[in-house]
Write a protein that holds these residues in place. Structure first.
Motif, PDB file in Angstrom:
ATOM      1  N   GLY A   1       0.801  -1.217   0.000  1.00 54.25           N
ATOM      2  CA  GLY A   1       0.000   0.000   0.000  1.00 54.25           C
ATOM      3  C   GLY A   1       0.831   1.263   0.000  1.00 54.25           C
ATOM      4  N   ARG A   2       1.892   1.268   0.775  1.00 53.90           N
ATOM      5  CA  ARG A   2       2.719   2.477   0.894  1.00 53.90           C
ATOM      6  C   ARG A   2       3.387   2.831  -0.433  1.00 53.90           C
ATOM      7  N   ASN A   3       3.736   1.793  -1.220  1.00 56.00           N
ATOM      8  CA  ASN A   3       4.445   2.023  -2.467  1.00 56.00           C
ATOM      9  C   ASN A   3       3.577   1.810  -3.708  1.00 56.00           C
ATOM     10  N   LEU A   4       2.293   1.561  -3.527  1.00 56.19           N
ATOM     11  CA  LEU A   4       1.364   1.331  -4.632  1.00 56.19           C
ATOM     12  C   LEU A   4       1.876   0.239  -5.582  1.00 56.19           C
ATOM     13  N   VAL A   5       2.286  -0.880  -4.990  1.00 63.66           N
ATOM     14  CA  VAL A   5       2.814  -2.013  -5.753  1.00 63.66           C
ATOM     15  C   VAL A   5       1.712  -2.600  -6.629  1.00 63.66           C
TER      16      VAL A   5
ATOM     17  N   THR B   1      -8.040  -1.707 -14.106  1.00 66.50           N
ATOM     18  CA  THR B   1      -8.962  -1.108 -13.150  1.00 66.50           C
ATOM     19  C   THR B   1      -8.535   0.326 -12.854  1.00 66.50           C
ATOM     20  N   GLN B   2      -9.398   1.083 -12.214  1.00 67.92           N
ATOM     21  CA  GLN B   2      -9.155   2.505 -12.000  1.00 67.92           C
ATOM     22  C   GLN B   2      -7.942   2.784 -11.121  1.00 67.92           C
ATOM     23  N   ASP B   3      -7.568   1.824 -10.282  1.00 66.09           N
ATOM     24  CA  ASP B   3      -6.483   2.050  -9.337  1.00 66.09           C
ATOM     25  C   ASP B   3      -5.128   1.568  -9.840  1.00 66.09           C
ATOM     26  N   GLY B   4      -5.048   1.170 -11.099  1.00 67.54           N
ATOM     27  CA  GLY B   4      -3.785   0.707 -11.649  1.00 67.54           C
ATOM     28  C   GLY B   4      -3.618  -0.793 -11.636  1.00 67.54           C
ATOM     29  N   GLY B   5      -4.598  -1.516 -11.086  1.00 67.47           N
ATOM     30  CA  GLY B   5      -4.540  -2.966 -11.098  1.00 67.47           C
ATOM     31  C   GLY B   5      -5.172  -3.542 -12.352  1.00 67.47           C
ATOM     32  N   ARG B   6      -5.415  -4.845 -12.317  1.00 65.12           N
ATOM     33  CA  ARG B   6      -6.070  -5.503 -13.439  1.00 65.12           C
ATOM     34  C   ARG B   6      -7.083  -6.503 -12.898  1.00 65.12           C
ATOM     35  N   ALA B   7      -8.158  -6.692 -13.667  1.00 62.44           N
ATOM     36  CA  ALA B   7      -9.182  -7.670 -13.330  1.00 62.44           C
ATOM     37  C   ALA B   7      -9.700  -8.262 -14.641  1.00 62.44           C
TER      38      ALA B   7
ATOM     39  N   SER C   1      -1.105   2.747   2.477  1.00 64.87           N
ATOM     40  CA  SER C   1      -1.446   3.807   1.541  1.00 64.87           C
ATOM     41  C   SER C   1      -1.846   5.084   2.265  1.00 64.87           C
ATOM     42  N   MET C   2      -2.648   4.975   3.323  1.00 63.78           N
ATOM     43  CA  MET C   2      -3.051   6.162   4.080  1.00 63.78           C
ATOM     44  C   MET C   2      -1.857   6.827   4.752  1.00 63.78           C
ATOM     45  N   ASP C   3      -0.923   6.018   5.233  1.00 64.80           N
ATOM     46  CA  ASP C   3       0.279   6.566   5.850  1.00 64.80           C
ATOM     47  C   ASP C   3       1.064   7.401   4.842  1.00 64.80           C
ATOM     48  N   ALA C   4       1.244   6.857   3.632  1.00 66.03           N
ATOM     49  CA  ALA C   4       1.959   7.599   2.591  1.00 66.03           C
ATOM     50  C   ALA C   4       1.211   8.859   2.187  1.00 66.03           C
ATOM     51  N   LEU C   5      -0.106   8.765   2.073  1.00 66.93           N
ATOM     52  CA  LEU C   5      -0.902   9.917   1.660  1.00 66.93           C
ATOM     53  C   LEU C   5      -0.916  10.997   2.731  1.00 66.93           C
ATOM     54  N   HIS C   6      -0.951  10.607   3.983  1.00 62.56           N
ATOM     55  CA  HIS C   6      -0.902  11.594   5.069  1.00 62.56           C
ATOM     56  C   HIS C   6       0.432  12.331   5.058  1.00 62.56           C
TER      57      HIS C   6
ATOM     58  N   LEU D   1       1.253  11.933  -7.248  1.00 64.11           N
ATOM     59  CA  LEU D   1       1.202  10.625  -6.595  1.00 64.11           C
ATOM     60  C   LEU D   1       0.005  10.490  -5.663  1.00 64.11           C
ATOM     61  N   GLY D   2      -0.348  11.573  -4.987  1.00 65.96           N
ATOM     62  CA  GLY D   2      -1.449  11.504  -4.031  1.00 65.96           C
ATOM     63  C   GLY D   2      -2.756  11.068  -4.657  1.00 65.96           C
ATOM     64  N   ALA D   3      -3.000  11.475  -5.899  1.00 67.19           N
ATOM     65  CA  ALA D   3      -4.242  11.093  -6.575  1.00 67.19           C
ATOM     66  C   ALA D   3      -4.327   9.591  -6.767  1.00 67.19           C
ATOM     67  N   HIS D   4      -3.212   8.929  -6.963  1.00 66.36           N
ATOM     68  CA  HIS D   4      -3.204   7.483  -7.168  1.00 66.36           C
ATOM     69  C   HIS D   4      -3.430   6.736  -5.853  1.00 66.36           C
ATOM     70  N   HIS D   5      -2.926   7.290  -4.752  1.00 72.31           N
ATOM     71  CA  HIS D   5      -3.281   6.728  -3.445  1.00 72.31           C
ATOM     72  C   HIS D   5      -4.780   6.895  -3.191  1.00 72.31           C
ATOM     73  N   PHE D   6      -5.313   8.059  -3.542  1.00 74.02           N
ATOM     74  CA  PHE D   6      -6.748   8.297  -3.363  1.00 74.02           C
ATOM     75  C   PHE D   6      -7.574   7.268  -4.136  1.00 74.02           C
ATOM     76  N   LYS D   7      -7.169   6.984  -5.372  1.00 71.45           N
ATOM     77  CA  LYS D   7      -7.920   6.018  -6.184  1.00 71.45           C
ATOM     78  C   LYS D   7      -7.833   4.614  -5.592  1.00 71.45           C
ATOM     79  N   ARG D   8      -6.660   4.233  -5.112  1.00 71.57           N
ATOM     80  CA  ARG D   8      -6.536   2.896  -4.522  1.00 71.57           C
ATOM     81  C   ARG D   8      -7.367   2.782  -3.250  1.00 71.57           C
ATOM     82  N   LEU D   9      -7.369   3.811  -2.425  1.00 73.26           N
ATOM     83  CA  LEU D   9      -8.172   3.781  -1.197  1.00 73.26           C
ATOM     84  C   LEU D   9      -9.664   3.715  -1.530  1.00 73.26           C
TER      85      LEU D   9
END
Length: 384
Positions: free
Chosen positions: A80-84, A202-208, A252-257, A349-357
Motif C-alpha cells: 500500500g505504501r508504495n502502490l505495488v 482497473t481505475q487504481d492501476g490494477g487488473r481484473a 497507503s493512508m500513511d503515505a498519503l498523510h 502521486l497523491g491522486a493514485h493513493h486516493f484512487k486505490r483507497l
C-alpha cells in the motif's frame, strides 16, 4: 500484550519495504511498469519470489517461510505504501490461502513448488454479476459427470486473472442459487479448454477480468476439500483478504498523510505556508487519528483472522472492514481537499493513493454490507 516485532519480522518488513521502494522510486516508474502486458513486469514478480514472499504462508516443510497473519500484514503495508502493482493480493493472499487451508497433501505437492518459486500465480474467482458481496450467491455450476465435474458459468472482476496460471473458482454442485450448502471450490487452470478471460485495467492501476466457463471438464481431485461444503473455506479466504486489505490501506493512508503534511508545509498562500493555518492543522490531525485507528484495526484483524470461533472471527473481520472503509474515505477525501486541484491530477502521486483507497473501500464488501453482517451477528458486543 506485546506488539513489538521479533527479529525475523523486522527483517522481513525492512527487506520488503526496501524492495518495494527500489521498484517504485517515483510515480513515473510506477506508470512505466503499468505498461507491461500483464500490468506489471515479470522481473518485479521474480524479485518478490527471490525474496521468499511468494512462499510466505506455507510451512518450512513445504518449502515456504511459515509466515502468518502478522507477516502478511507487514508485506501488505509495503504494498500500500508504495502502490505495488504485482498481484500479491490475488496470489499470495487469496489464492494461496485457499490452497493452504483447503488443499490436500497431493494437491499441495503438485502445485506448491511453482507457487513458491514464483513460476505459478494464483487468483480467486468468486464474484458474479448478481451476487454483489454475498458469497453464497453462486449461479456458476459444477455438475457431476462420472468421475469428473463439468464447470459452466461466469465470474466477474477476477483480480489479475490474465496473469494467473490457476484459479480457485466457486461453483454450485447442488441446491438452489443462494443455498449455503452445495458450493465447492475448484482448482481451474486458466488455459483449460472452455475458459475465456476478458482482462481489463482497473481505475487504481490494477487488473481484473470477466471469466467465462463453457463446459470445462475438471477431474474429481480438482475440488478443494468437500465439493459441496466449500462455503466455510471461501469465507475464511475472504476474511484473510479483508485483513490484507486493511494492512494495505494503512500503508497507503500513511503515505498519503505524509504527502499531505509535506504539501501543507511547502505550499505558500498570503505570504506564509498554508500549514501555519490552525484550521488546516486540525484537519491534518484528524487524518492522523483516522490512520492510527485504522492501524489498530489492521493489528486486530491480524490477531483475529486465525481465531477458532467462526462467529467471533466473522464479526471481528466485518468490524475491521467497516472501520477501514470509513478511514479510506475520510483520509482520501481530506487529502484531496487539503491539496486543492493538484490532489486530483494524475500527474501527482497523491491522486493514485486516493484512487486505490477508494477501490479498497468497496473491495470484498462495502460499509453497508459489513454493517448488516455485524448487526446480524450473534456476538452481542459487536452487534451493539
Amino acid at each position: 500484550m506485546d506488539f513489538d516485532l521479533n527479529e525475523d519480522q523486522s527483517l522481513l518488513r525492512d527487506s520488503v519495504e526496501r524492495l518495494a521502494a527500489d521498484l517504485y522510486p517515483s510515480l513515473e516508474s510506477r506508470q512505466a511498469r503499468l505498461k507491461a502486458p500483464l500490468g506489471f513486469p515479470e522481473e518485479g514478480w521474480a524479485a518478490f519470489a527471490e525474496l521468499g514472499v511468494t512462499g510466505l504462508p506455507f510451512s518450512e516443510d513445504e518449502g515456504g517461510l511459515s509466515g502468518g497473519p502478522v507477516e502478511t500484514m507487514l508485506i501488505m503495508e509495503a504494498v500500500g505504501r508504495n502502490l505495488v502493482v504485482e498481484p500479491l493480493f490475488a496470489s499470495l493472499v487469496l489464492g494461496a490461502t485457499a490452497l493452504r487451508l483447503g488443499g490436500s497433501a497431493a494437491q499441495k505437492e503438485k502445485i506448491l513448488p511453482g507457487v513458491i518459486d514464483g513460476s505459478l500465480r494464483l487468483t480467486l474467482a468468486h464474484t458474479e454479476r448478481q451476487s454483489r458481496y454475498d458469497l453464497h450467491d453462486v449461479a456458476t455450476t459444477a455438475r457431476r459427470s462420472g468421475q469428473n465435474f463439468v464447470l459452466s458459468g461466469a465470474k466477474s472482476v477476477v483480480p489479475n486473472a490474465d496473469a494467473a496460471g490457476l484459479m480457485v473458482v466457486s461453483a454450485r454442485v447442488s441446491g438452489e442459487r443462494r443455498d449455503p450448502r452445495g458450493i465447492g471450490l475448484f482448482l481451474v487452470p486458466t488455459d483449460a479448454a472452455g475458459v475465456a478471460i476478458e482482462a481489463y485495467p482497473t481505475q487504481d492501476g490494477g487488473r481484473a477480468a470477466e471469466v467465462s466457463f463453457s463446459d470445462v471438464t475438471l477431474p474429481a481431485d480438482s475440488a478443494l476439500g468437500d465439493p459441496e461444503g466449500g462455503l466455510p473455506l471461501l469465507e475464511r479466504v475472504v476474511e484473510h483478504g479483508i485483513a490484507a486489505l486493511a494492512a494495505e490501506a494503512v500503508g497507503s493512508m500513511d503515505a498519503l498523510h505524509k504527502l499531505t503534511v509535506e504539501y501543507l508545509k511547502t505550499r505558500n498562500q498570503f505570504g506564509v505556508s498554508v500549514g501555519s493555518f490552525q484550521a488546516l492543522q486540525h484537519r491534518a490531525v484528524d487524518m492522523l487519528i483516522q490512520l492510527e485507528q485504522a492501524r489498530s484495526m489492521a493489528l486486530y484483524a491480524a490477531m483475529m483472522v486465525e481465531a477458532e470461533d467462526p462467529a467471533a472471527r466473522a464479526a471481528a473481520l466485518a468490524a475491521v472492514k467497516v472501520q477501514i472503509n470509513k478511514a479510506c474515505r475520510f483520509v482520501g477525501q481530506e487529502a484531496v481537499q487539503l491539496h486543492g486541484g493538484i490532489g486530483m491530477t494524475l500527474e501527482y502521486l497523491g491522486a493514485h493513493h486516493f484512487k486505490r483507497l477508494a477501490m479498497i473501500e468497496y473491495q470484498l464488501g462495502d460499509t453497508a454490507h459489513h454493517l448488516r453482517r455485524i448487526t446480524q451477528s450473534e456476538n452481542g458486543l459487536l452487534a451493539a
